[in-house]
Scaffold this motif. Sequence first.
Motif, short mmCIF file in Angstrom:
data_model
loop_
_atom_site.label_atom_id
_atom_site.label_comp_id
_atom_site.label_asym_id
_atom_site.label_seq_id
_atom_site.Cartn_x
_atom_site.Cartn_y
_atom_site.Cartn_z
N ALA A 211 0.85 -1.19 0.00
CA ALA A 211 0.00 0.00 0.00
C ALA A 211 0.88 1.24 0.00
CB ALA A 211 -0.91 0.00 1.22
N ASP B 296 -3.17 8.95 4.56
CA ASP B 296 -3.80 8.33 3.38
C ASP B 296 -4.45 7.00 3.69
OD1 ASP B 296 -2.73 10.35 1.59
OD2 ASP B 296 -0.78 9.39 1.91
N CYS B 297 -4.20 6.47 4.87
CA CYS B 297 -4.63 5.10 5.21
C CYS B 297 -5.93 5.12 5.99
CB CYS B 297 -3.52 4.41 6.02
SG CYS B 297 -3.91 2.72 6.47
N ASP B 298 -7.01 4.67 5.36
CA ASP B 298 -8.27 4.55 6.10
C ASP B 298 -8.36 3.15 6.71
OD1 ASP B 298 -8.97 2.80 4.01
OD2 ASP B 298 -10.19 4.29 2.98
N ARG C 139 -10.27 0.68 6.08
CA ARG C 139 -10.41 -0.40 5.12
C ARG C 139 -9.04 -0.84 4.59
NH1 ARG C 139 -14.08 -0.21 -0.46
NH2 ARG C 139 -13.58 -2.33 -1.16
N GLU C 140 -8.20 0.11 4.25
CA GLU C 140 -6.88 -0.23 3.74
C GLU C 140 -6.02 -0.86 4.83
OE1 GLU C 140 -4.18 1.61 0.42
OE2 GLU C 140 -4.09 2.90 2.19
N TRP C 141 -6.12 -0.33 6.04
CA TRP C 141 -5.39 -0.90 7.18
C TRP C 141 -5.78 -2.37 7.36
CZ3 TRP C 141 -1.71 0.63 10.80
CH2 TRP C 141 -1.59 -0.18 11.94
N PHE D 74 -7.29 -4.47 5.28
CA PHE D 74 -6.91 -5.31 4.14
C PHE D 74 -5.43 -5.66 4.19
CE2 PHE D 74 -5.05 -5.70 -0.09
CZ PHE D 74 -5.77 -6.78 -0.59
N SER D 75 -4.59 -4.67 4.45
CA SER D 75 -3.15 -4.89 4.45
C SER D 75 -2.74 -5.87 5.55
CB SER D 75 -2.41 -3.56 4.63
OG SER D 75 -2.58 -2.74 3.50
N TYR E 24 2.21 -0.60 5.03
CA TYR E 24 3.02 -1.71 4.54
C TYR E 24 4.16 -1.99 5.51
CZ TYR E 24 6.18 -4.41 1.55
OH TYR E 24 7.02 -5.38 1.05
N ARG F 192 3.16 -0.87 -9.22
CA ARG F 192 3.27 0.31 -8.36
C ARG F 192 3.82 1.51 -9.13
NH1 ARG F 192 7.09 -1.61 -4.20
NH2 ARG F 192 6.97 -3.71 -5.08
#
Length: 251
Positions: A88, A94-96, A98-100, A102-103, A149, A190
């Motif tokens: 990510a 930038d990290c919501d 959902r992204e947290w 998922f990662s 990440y 990326r």
Amino acid sequence: MAGRLEGKIALVTAAGQGIGRAIAEACAREGAVVIATTLEPEQLEGLDAARRAKLDARDTQAVNALAAEIARDYGGVDVLANCAGFVAHGTVLDCDEREWDFSFDLNVKSMHRTIKAFLPGMLERGGGSIVNISSGASSLKAAPNRYVYGATKAAVIGLTKAVAIDFIKQGVRCNAICPGTIQSPSLDDRIAAQARGGQDEAAVRAAFVARQPMGRLGTVEEIAAAAVYLAADESAFTTGTTLVVDGGWTL
């Protein structure tokens, strides 16, 4: 001449491309019976493996079902290479959630799932080797715009050490490989994503190369060679370590 993994059963996740595929290929060349898994089975075409299987490493039921199948057909595995992961891009802002989530689910909990599912079989077989793909961007070094990440890959190092110490007397070794920047489809994706964000693609690639002290990117084959070493009996006195293969990036 027998290969270094002759007679061993090796399961590799995310074996469709990049580091995972290179590890699967290297294990097969060294004589292992390879079970290659990925979320997209078509990526496994052409791969020399005893079994190619679709696996969502985020699905606990699917992981447990595959472990049961392999226990039935092969008696378990001797080598587990955990290669599933996602990079990510961005800072904490930038990290919501959902992204947290998922990662951490893909980069860390997937390893928890596979280790928990396959470790009992290793113990029954008298031992085994678990190889987890972490990163130089982890607890070893901070990298710009790698907030979540880096957090996940630091967690992988902690997970690796915890498994290593808990089963050190039962013949199971657990180690992590920490790559630097590796030329792979993931890196290409990326770079393309950053280019779509308005940056020049050639400049983005040049920046990745420039941060490597050796002046070049690593190759998936170099990471696979490290994985074979950790999987093989020649590393029998090695557990709980982070094998850094990064061209000096973390120095």
